[in-house]
Design an enzyme around this catalytic site. Structure first.
Site, PDB file in Angstrom:
ATOM      1  N   SER A 136      59.641 -79.007  29.217  1.00 18.99           N
ATOM      2  CA  SER A 136      58.828 -78.943  27.991  1.00 18.99           C
ATOM      3  C   SER A 136      58.006 -80.217  27.855  1.00 18.99           C
ATOM      4  CB  SER A 136      59.728 -78.857  26.748  1.00 18.99           C
ATOM      5  OG  SER A 136      60.670 -77.815  26.863  1.00 18.99           O
ATOM      6  N   ASN A 151      55.762 -86.531  25.450  1.00 13.91           N
ATOM      7  CA  ASN A 151      56.849 -86.698  26.420  1.00 13.91           C
ATOM      8  C   ASN A 151      57.029 -85.423  27.234  1.00 13.91           C
ATOM      9  OD1 ASN A 151      59.187 -87.954  27.627  1.00 13.91           O
ATOM     10  ND2 ASN A 151      60.477 -86.705  26.294  1.00 13.91           N
ATOM     11  N   ASP A 153      64.204 -86.228  21.902  1.00 10.30           N
ATOM     12  CA  ASP A 153      63.806 -84.968  22.549  1.00 10.30           C
ATOM     13  C   ASP A 153      63.566 -83.859  21.537  1.00 10.30           C
ATOM     14  OD1 ASP A 153      63.994 -86.236  25.010  1.00 10.30           O
ATOM     15  OD2 ASP A 153      66.106 -85.720  25.216  1.00 10.30           O
ATOM     16  N   LEU A 178      63.318 -94.954  21.818  1.00  7.90           N
ATOM     17  CA  LEU A 178      62.268 -95.685  21.106  1.00  7.90           C
ATOM     18  C   LEU A 178      62.662 -95.900  19.645  1.00  7.90           C
ATOM     19  CD1 LEU A 178      59.412 -93.545  22.612  1.00  7.90           C
ATOM     20  CD2 LEU A 178      59.919 -95.929  23.201  1.00  7.90           C
ATOM     21  N   HIS A 226      60.186 -83.380  29.080  1.00  4.90           N
ATOM     22  CA  HIS A 226      61.647 -83.337  29.118  1.00  4.90           C
ATOM     23  C   HIS A 226      62.070 -82.167  30.008  1.00  4.90           C
ATOM     24  CE1 HIS A 226      65.735 -83.985  27.801  1.00  4.90           C
ATOM     25  NE2 HIS A 226      65.849 -82.681  27.631  1.00  4.90           N
TER      26      HIS A 226
HETATM   27  C1  GAR Z   1      61.366 -85.999  35.106  1.00  7.77           C
HETATM   28  O1  GAR Z   1      62.149 -84.928  35.547  1.00  7.77           O
HETATM   29  C2  GAR Z   1      61.247 -85.999  33.584  1.00  7.77           C
HETATM   30  O2  GAR Z   1      61.191 -84.701  33.042  1.00  7.77           O
HETATM   31  C3  GAR Z   1      62.536 -86.686  33.193  1.00  7.77           C
HETATM   32  O3  GAR Z   1      62.692 -87.717  34.123  1.00  7.77           O
HETATM   33  C4  GAR Z   1      62.073 -87.338  35.366  1.00  7.77           C
HETATM   34  C5  GAR Z   1      61.114 -88.425  35.761  1.00  7.77           C
HETATM   35  O4  GAR Z   1      60.610 -88.205  37.047  1.00  7.77           O
HETATM   36  N1  GAR Z   1      62.471 -87.165  31.849  1.00  7.77           N
HETATM   37  C6  GAR Z   1      63.505 -87.227  31.020  1.00  7.77           C
HETATM   38  O5  GAR Z   1      64.628 -86.887  31.335  1.00  7.77           O
HETATM   39  C7  GAR Z   1      63.177 -87.741  29.625  1.00  7.77           C
HETATM   40  N2  GAR Z   1      64.250 -87.499  28.721  1.00  7.77           N
HETATM   41  P1  GAR Z   1      59.309 -88.953  37.535  1.00  7.77           P
HETATM   42  O6  GAR Z   1      59.549 -90.460  37.305  1.00  7.77           O
HETATM   43  O7  GAR Z   1      59.223 -88.646  38.994  1.00  7.77           O
HETATM   44  O8  GAR Z   1      58.141 -88.450  36.747  1.00  7.77           O
END
Ligand code: GAR
Length: 197
Positions: free
Chosen positions: A142, A113, A151, A99, A115
């Site tokens: 987190s 968010n 992050d 972003l 993470h």
């Molecule tokens: C989740 O594991 C989330 O923590 C991660 O992407 C996945 C999305 O799954 N996010 C990141 O890595 C952000 N930096 P989802 O679409 O099934 O919720």
């Protein structure tokens, strides 16, 4: 925000599967989380989560980042759509876009968010592989406020899982994801209760 004013309004941003968005929708349906989900917005037209949200009767929007020639123009168009829903919080749930600082500043204190690591450890991608390679005995997820650094930003709540001797990135990711689905609704609940204090 007071109880008499309104339920907290959320806009949820996704890029793919949307399982975390789904866990928030389900916690709301079950009455565990008292929020109004105003819209689910994806930057990818093929995000699987859009179908679930649509069937759940939630407004869905697609803003394809490939149709924009700069990060700034995409983020500005995103702000216009998000703000039309007047959200109290903007929830990033697997929204895989970096972003702009202007976007983050616009939603300062309202942009959240999830993470898949125990921040500040393992910012960025491939968190599960990296946790195994680093020989961690614990890993997790987190929920945090978004700041201009990737992050980064104050952590609201974390969930931990053990790293097992025979784990690979997929088995560890699945164990973390199960916790993410409990963590995100719990973190939003905590956030809202702090707002109403
Ligand atoms: C989740 O594991 C989330 O923590 C991660 O992407 C996945 C999305 O799954 N996010 C990141 O890595 C952000 N930096 P989802 O679409 O099934 O919720």
């Amino acid at each position: 925000m007071t109880e008499s004013r309104h339920k907290a309004r959320l806009v949820i941003l996704i890029s793919g599967r949307g399982s975390n968005m789904r866990s928030i929708v389900e916690a709301t349906r079950q009455g565990e989380l008292e929020v109004e989900i105003a819209a689910v917005i994806s930057n990818r037209p093929d995000a699987a989560g859009l179908e679930f949200a649509g069937h759940a009767g939630i407004d869905t929007q697609v803003l394809d980042h490939k149709q924009f020639d700069s990060r700034e123009s995409f983020d500005n168009a995103m702000i216009d759509i998000i703000d039309s829903y007047q959200p109290d919080f903007v929830i990033l749930a697997g929204f895989m876009r970096i972003l702009t600082a202007d976007f983050v500043t616009h939603y300062a204190g309202r942009l959240i968010n999830i993470h898949p690591s125990l921040l500040p450890k393992f910012k960025g991608l491939h968190t599960h592989e990296r946790a195994i390679e680093a020989g961690e005995s614990e890993h997790g997820a987190s929920v945090h406020f978004v700041t201009a650094e990737l992050d980064d930003g104050p952590v609201i709540l974390q969930a931990k899982v053990p790293v097992l001797a025979d784990d690979n990135a997929d088995t560890l990711a699945a164990r973390v994801l199960e916790q993410e689905h409990l963590l995100y609704p719990a973190a939003i609940k905590k956030l809202i209760s702090q707002q109403t204090e």
